[in-house]
Design a protein around this motif. Structure first.
Motif, PDB file in Angstrom:
ATOM      1  N   SER A  63       7.847  14.351  -3.099  1.00  0.00           N
ATOM      2  CA  SER A  63       7.394  13.350  -4.270  1.00  0.00           C
ATOM      3  C   SER A  63       8.163  11.847  -2.818  1.00  0.00           C
ATOM      4  CB  SER A  63       8.245  13.688  -5.256  1.00  0.00           C
ATOM      5  OG  SER A  63       9.190  13.815  -5.197  1.00  0.00           O
ATOM      6  N   ILE A  64       7.897  10.748  -3.362  1.00  0.00           N
ATOM      7  CA  ILE A  64       8.648   9.659  -2.970  1.00  0.00           C
ATOM      8  C   ILE A  64      10.610  10.678  -2.894  1.00  0.00           C
ATOM      9  CG2 ILE A  64       9.624   7.429  -3.086  1.00  0.00           C
ATOM     10  CD1 ILE A  64       6.611   7.612  -1.815  1.00  0.00           C
ATOM     11  N   SER A  65      11.058  10.886  -4.236  1.00  0.00           N
ATOM     12  CA  SER A  65      11.816  11.056  -4.665  1.00  0.00           C
ATOM     13  C   SER A  65      12.770  12.041  -3.393  1.00  0.00           C
ATOM     14  CB  SER A  65      12.572  11.268  -5.383  1.00  0.00           C
ATOM     15  OG  SER A  65      12.050  12.819  -5.896  1.00  0.00           O
ATOM     16  N   GLU A  66      12.551  12.754  -2.758  1.00  0.00           N
ATOM     17  CA  GLU A  66      12.170  13.975  -1.845  1.00  0.00           C
ATOM     18  C   GLU A  66      12.519  13.394  -0.324  1.00  0.00           C
ATOM     19  OE1 GLU A  66       8.907  16.966  -3.344  1.00  0.00           O
ATOM     20  OE2 GLU A  66      10.818  18.515  -3.320  1.00  0.00           O
ATOM     21  N   ARG A  67      12.370  11.843  -0.258  1.00  0.00           N
ATOM     22  CA  ARG A  67      12.410  11.562   1.152  1.00  0.00           C
ATOM     23  C   ARG A  67      12.852  10.205   1.369  1.00  0.00           C
ATOM     24  NH1 ARG A  67       6.454   8.874   0.871  1.00  0.00           N
ATOM     25  NH2 ARG A  67       5.588  10.266  -0.872  1.00  0.00           N
ATOM     26  N   PRO A  68      14.321  10.982   1.314  1.00  0.00           N
ATOM     27  CA  PRO A  68      15.375  10.395   1.616  1.00  0.00           C
ATOM     28  C   PRO A  68      16.209   9.277   2.955  1.00  0.00           C
ATOM     29  CG  PRO A  68      16.261  12.212   0.707  1.00  0.00           C
ATOM     30  CD  PRO A  68      14.505  12.292   0.629  1.00  0.00           C
ATOM     31  N   HIS A  69      15.506  10.203   3.976  1.00  0.00           N
ATOM     32  CA  HIS A  69      15.943  10.023   4.990  1.00  0.00           C
ATOM     33  C   HIS A  69      14.631   9.169   5.867  1.00  0.00           C
ATOM     34  CE1 HIS A  69      18.796  12.629   3.522  1.00  0.00           C
ATOM     35  NE2 HIS A  69      19.485  11.898   4.237  1.00  0.00           N
ATOM     36  N   ILE A  70      13.435   8.928   5.350  1.00  0.00           N
ATOM     37  CA  ILE A  70      12.709   8.358   5.995  1.00  0.00           C
ATOM     38  C   ILE A  70      12.760   6.946   6.675  1.00  0.00           C
ATOM     39  CG2 ILE A  70      10.250   7.826   6.503  1.00  0.00           C
ATOM     40  CD1 ILE A  70       9.776   9.957   4.294  1.00  0.00           C
ATOM     41  N   GLU A  71      13.273   6.320   7.987  1.00  0.00           N
ATOM     42  CA  GLU A  71      13.287   5.497   8.694  1.00  0.00           C
ATOM     43  C   GLU A  71      11.621   5.066   9.277  1.00  0.00           C
ATOM     44  OE1 GLU A  71      16.794   5.328  11.129  1.00  0.00           O
ATOM     45  OE2 GLU A  71      17.191   7.313   9.967  1.00  0.00           O
TER      46      GLU A  71
ATOM     47  N   GLN B 153       0.679  -1.221   0.074  1.00  0.00           N
ATOM     48  CA  GLN B 153      -0.240  -0.445  -0.368  1.00  0.00           C
ATOM     49  C   GLN B 153       0.411   1.272  -0.162  1.00  0.00           C
ATOM     50  OE1 GLN B 153      -2.486   0.564   2.892  1.00  0.00           O
ATOM     51  NE2 GLN B 153      -3.749   1.884   2.623  1.00  0.00           N
ATOM     52  N   ASN B 154       0.384   2.232  -0.881  1.00  0.00           N
ATOM     53  CA  ASN B 154       1.288   3.313  -0.680  1.00  0.00           C
ATOM     54  C   ASN B 154       0.801   3.848   0.169  1.00  0.00           C
ATOM     55  OD1 ASN B 154       2.344   5.663  -1.321  1.00  0.00           O
ATOM     56  ND2 ASN B 154       1.150   6.007  -3.383  1.00  0.00           N
ATOM     57  N   PRO B 155       2.379   4.574   1.137  1.00  0.00           N
ATOM     58  CA  PRO B 155       1.321   4.941   1.971  1.00  0.00           C
ATOM     59  C   PRO B 155       0.682   6.839   2.349  1.00  0.00           C
ATOM     60  CG  PRO B 155       4.027   4.730   2.209  1.00  0.00           C
ATOM     61  CD  PRO B 155       3.090   4.414   0.627  1.00  0.00           C
ATOM     62  N   ASP B 156       1.440   7.360   1.004  1.00  0.00           N
ATOM     63  CA  ASP B 156       0.478   8.751   0.770  1.00  0.00           C
ATOM     64  C   ASP B 156      -0.928   8.014   0.493  1.00  0.00           C
ATOM     65  OD1 ASP B 156       3.576   9.214   0.499  1.00  0.00           O
ATOM     66  OD2 ASP B 156       3.304   9.848  -1.580  1.00  0.00           O
ATOM     67  N   SER B 157      -1.548   7.229   0.261  1.00  0.00           N
ATOM     68  CA  SER B 157      -3.027   6.963   0.091  1.00  0.00           C
ATOM     69  C   SER B 157      -3.102   7.180   1.441  1.00  0.00           C
ATOM     70  CB  SER B 157      -3.059   6.302  -0.355  1.00  0.00           C
ATOM     71  OG  SER B 157      -2.264   4.717  -0.419  1.00  0.00           O
ATOM     72  N   LEU B 158      -2.618   6.518   2.594  1.00  0.00           N
ATOM     73  CA  LEU B 158      -2.432   6.800   3.926  1.00  0.00           C
ATOM     74  C   LEU B 158      -2.979   8.355   5.064  1.00  0.00           C
ATOM     75  CD1 LEU B 158      -0.936   3.325   5.105  1.00  0.00           C
ATOM     76  CD2 LEU B 158      -3.069   3.769   4.189  1.00  0.00           C
TER      77      LEU B 158
ATOM     78  N   ASP C  57       5.290  -0.145  12.555  1.00  0.00           N
ATOM     79  CA  ASP C  57       3.916  -0.080  12.873  1.00  0.00           C
ATOM     80  C   ASP C  57       3.488   0.770  11.756  1.00  0.00           C
ATOM     81  OD1 ASP C  57       1.435   0.175  13.567  1.00  0.00           O
ATOM     82  OD2 ASP C  57       1.779   0.678  15.731  1.00  0.00           O
ATOM     83  N   VAL C  58       3.149   0.160  10.890  1.00  0.00           N
ATOM     84  CA  VAL C  58       2.087   1.120   9.444  1.00  0.00           C
ATOM     85  C   VAL C  58       1.067   2.056  10.047  1.00  0.00           C
ATOM     86  CG1 VAL C  58       0.156  -0.298   9.462  1.00  0.00           C
ATOM     87  CG2 VAL C  58       1.155   0.851   7.026  1.00  0.00           C
ATOM     88  N   VAL C  59       0.020   1.368  11.387  1.00  0.00           N
ATOM     89  CA  VAL C  59      -0.302   3.238  11.518  1.00  0.00           C
ATOM     90  C   VAL C  59       0.742   4.436  11.409  1.00  0.00           C
ATOM     91  CG1 VAL C  59      -1.441   3.954  13.969  1.00  0.00           C
ATOM     92  CG2 VAL C  59      -1.497   0.838  12.442  1.00  0.00           C
ATOM     93  N   SER C  60       1.885   4.466  12.189  1.00  0.00           N
ATOM     94  CA  SER C  60       2.365   5.634  12.545  1.00  0.00           C
ATOM     95  C   SER C  60       2.981   6.180  11.318  1.00  0.00           C
ATOM     96  CB  SER C  60       3.110   5.545  13.201  1.00  0.00           C
ATOM     97  OG  SER C  60       4.226   4.652  13.546  1.00  0.00           O
ATOM     98  N   GLN C  61       3.675   5.305  10.019  1.00  0.00           N
ATOM     99  CA  GLN C  61       3.928   5.902   9.087  1.00  0.00           C
ATOM    100  C   GLN C  61       3.076   6.937   8.180  1.00  0.00           C
ATOM    101  OE1 GLN C  61       4.229   2.129   6.673  1.00  0.00           O
ATOM    102  NE2 GLN C  61       5.806   1.325   7.697  1.00  0.00           N
ATOM    103  N   PRO C  62       1.821   7.105   8.308  1.00  0.00           N
ATOM    104  CA  PRO C  62       1.836   8.096   7.552  1.00  0.00           C
ATOM    105  C   PRO C  62       1.715   9.545   8.780  1.00  0.00           C
ATOM    106  CG  PRO C  62      -0.702   6.545   7.243  1.00  0.00           C
ATOM    107  CD  PRO C  62       1.085   5.879   8.186  1.00  0.00           C
ATOM    108  N   LEU C  63       1.247   9.360   9.784  1.00  0.00           N
ATOM    109  CA  LEU C  63       1.852  10.221  10.407  1.00  0.00           C
ATOM    110  C   LEU C  63       3.525  10.521  10.753  1.00  0.00           C
ATOM    111  CD1 LEU C  63       1.144  12.391  12.953  1.00  0.00           C
ATOM    112  CD2 LEU C  63       2.288  10.208  14.197  1.00  0.00           C
TER     113      LEU C  63
END
Length: 186
Positions: free
Chosen positions: A29-37, A15-20, A41-47
């Motif tokens: 854009s995805i290309s501008e997110r080089p450092h996301i760790e 699932q694309n996290p942006d859709s959440l 828990d998938v619930v906290s990813q959109p946050l």
């Protein structure tokens, strides 16, 4: 103290996290997110994606000492240290505190916002995430934001206002210590 954590959900790698995210959150854009760790828990990813978007927007106007790259370095260092501990602190709190640690930096606030609290500053943001982050976690993030800065710490210690919480809160230390490394504090 026991900190409540958001409910766990099975991994949704396809699932694309942006859709959440809520429609109101303008993401990069995805290309501008080089450092996301992300925590597992998938619930906290959109946050966390929304928190990074807020940090990017806020820091876009600042000099390199306080731009988004500084924030991402502090976040990366904070998470590396926190995850290496035998008993890691609340990783969601560490992540959010790292993203937001400079939101109330007096050097970058308009004069009419100089006394704004973290709670007031983040109220609109938090209102989108009440089902993802607990009140206790939000309060801890806010308290960390209001506590991290070299000048605030020096003043607090000098005035004898350093409390046991300042000395023992693991999330504060694993956000503030990498910040000190980033700025070359000894």
């Amino acid at each position: 103290s026991l900190r409540p954590t958001p409910p766990s959900m099975p991994s949704q790698k396809s699932q694309n996290p942006d859709s959440l995210l809520p429609a109101a959150v303008d993401l990069f854009s995805i290309s501008e997110r080089p450092h996301i760790e992300m925590p597992a828990d998938v619930v906290s990813q959109p946050l966390l994606l929304a928190a990074e978007a807020l940090a990017r927007t806020h820091h876009a106007q600042y000099d390199p000492s306080h731009d988004i790259h500084h924030v991402l370095r502090v976040k990366s260092l904070s998470l590396s240290i926190a995850k290496s501990l035998p008993t890691p602190p609340d990783i969601l709190v560490v992540s959010l505190a790292a993203y937001f640690h400079d939101l109330l930096d007096a050097k970058y606030l308009p004069k009419d916002k100089a006394n704004v609290t973290a709670k007031d500053h983040l109220a609109g943001f938090w209102s989108l995430w009440v089902d993802v982050i607990s009140e206790e976690q939000r309060t801890l993030v806010e308290r960390i934001i209001e506590s991290v800065s070299y000048s605030k710490e020096v003043k607090r210690v000098k005035e004898g206002k350093q409390t046991a919480w300042h000395e023992t809160c693991p999330e504060l230390h694993w956000c503030a210590w990498p910040l000190g490394l980033e700025h070359g504090w000894s």
